[in-house]
Design an enzyme around this catalytic site. Structure first.
Site, PDB file in Angstrom:
ATOM      1  N   TYR A 178      -5.430  10.369 -41.414  1.00  0.00           N
ATOM      2  CA  TYR A 178      -5.841  10.096 -40.037  1.00  0.00           C
ATOM      3  C   TYR A 178      -5.874  11.401 -39.249  1.00  0.00           C
ATOM      4  CZ  TYR A 178      -5.231   4.990 -40.378  1.00  0.00           C
ATOM      5  OH  TYR A 178      -5.346   3.663 -40.704  1.00  0.00           O
TER       6      TYR A 178
ATOM      7  N   ARG B 185      -0.080   6.830 -33.602  1.00  0.00           N
ATOM      8  CA  ARG B 185      -0.204   6.937 -32.145  1.00  0.00           C
ATOM      9  C   ARG B 185       1.152   7.145 -31.480  1.00  0.00           C
ATOM     10  NH1 ARG B 185      -3.398   1.677 -30.722  1.00  0.00           N
ATOM     11  NH2 ARG B 185      -2.925   2.351 -28.584  1.00  0.00           N
TER      12      ARG B 185
ATOM     13  N   ASP C 179      -6.804  -0.541 -35.297  1.00  0.00           N
ATOM     14  CA  ASP C 179      -6.667  -1.321 -34.066  1.00  0.00           C
ATOM     15  C   ASP C 179      -7.915  -1.227 -33.201  1.00  0.00           C
ATOM     16  OD1 ASP C 179      -4.028  -2.162 -34.564  1.00  0.00           O
ATOM     17  OD2 ASP C 179      -3.225  -0.282 -33.779  1.00  0.00           O
TER      18      ASP C 179
ATOM     19  N   ARG D 113      -6.321  -1.295 -41.594  1.00  0.00           N
ATOM     20  CA  ARG D 113      -6.595  -2.274 -40.543  1.00  0.00           C
ATOM     21  C   ARG D 113      -6.464  -1.587 -39.181  1.00  0.00           C
ATOM     22  NH1 ARG D 113      -3.063  -7.172 -43.090  1.00  0.00           N
ATOM     23  NH2 ARG D 113      -2.046  -5.456 -44.147  1.00  0.00           N
TER      24      ARG D 113
END
Length: 245
Positions: A111, A198, A52, A50
């Site tokens: 990622y 992040r 952002d 999911r």
């Protein structure tokens, strides 16, 4: 009824994120609308990650159940036709077993976070990387990143609105590599907390600037307090690259 596994690429800049929300365009909604136009069915598309608002994907994986008979090629091409002109593309469509679940069946998510380390502003890559105009020591960032690898309580790197039941995660890989002015942070785990990647990147950037040390990263992790870690890096540089099953 056929369950389809979709591999999806998208530019997240114009979306409120993957998940459908009350206001704003989402990637999930765009796909559901395209599939409805293709087969006249109201469906739910389930994503593996999911992402952002502003976060991109090169290999998001989703699944959807469709009653209409079609080949994999027809599903891919028809959905892509109805997605135009949105920056979303189905790269692959594959028929899978009914027990397959894009999110729950995933064994690993990969990622990558892109930093461009230079003084000049971004032109071509604006919105697709984090511009850091201060000199960063990528080797020091990589060394400090190894403190975070393994099974830990990542409360210090968790968003305040994170809905995960536990802050404990196992981080399998966190590498920082420089190639010219480009710095890539690669993170791999079965799953991540909200904003975890992040927040880790923002913290490692402090190390790169010489403001923090490896010991400071270790102390932040041990504190289990979001205010003790570094800032949240912007979404622009984050990409969901691959989901493994």
């Amino acid at each position: 009824m056929t369950r389809w596994k979709l591999v999806i690429e998208y530019d997240g800049g114009g979306f409120v994120g993957w998940q459908r929300q009350k206001s704003g365009a989402s990637v999930q909604e765009a796909l559901q609308d395209a599939i409805r136009k293709f087969c006249a069915e109201n469906v739910t598309v389930w994503g593996a990650g999911r992402t952002d608002a502003g976060v991109h994907a090169l290999g998001q994986v989703a699944h959807v159940d469709i009653a209409r008979a079609a080949t994999a090629r027809a599903v891919r091409d028809a959905v892509n036709h109805h997605l135009k002109p949105l920056p979303v593309a189905v790269l692959e469509a594959e028929e899978v077993d009914a027990h397959f679940h894009a999110r729950l069946s995933a064994r690993a998510r990969l990622y990558r976070y892109r930093i461009v380390n230079r003084r000049a502003p971004l032109a071509i890559e604006r919105g697709h990387a984090w511009l850091v105009p201060y000199a960063l020591d990528a080797a020091a960032m990589h060394d400090a990143a190894q403190v975070l690898v393994g099974r830990h309580d990542f409360t210090s790197f968790r968003a305040s609105l994170c809905q995960a039941k536990s802050p404990v995660k196992t981080l399998d890989q966190l590498d920082v590599v420089r190639d010219g002015e480009s710095i890539t942070v690669t993170a791999r785990a079965r799953s991540f907390l909200h904003h975890q990647v992040r927040n880790m990147v923002g913290t490692l950037a402090l190390v790169g600037r010489g403001k923090w040390t490896r010991a400071d990263v270790a102390a932040a992790l041990e504190a289990r307090d979001r205010t003790k870690a570094g800032p949240t890096a912007p979404p622009d540089g984050l990409y969901l690259v691959e989901v493994r099953y």
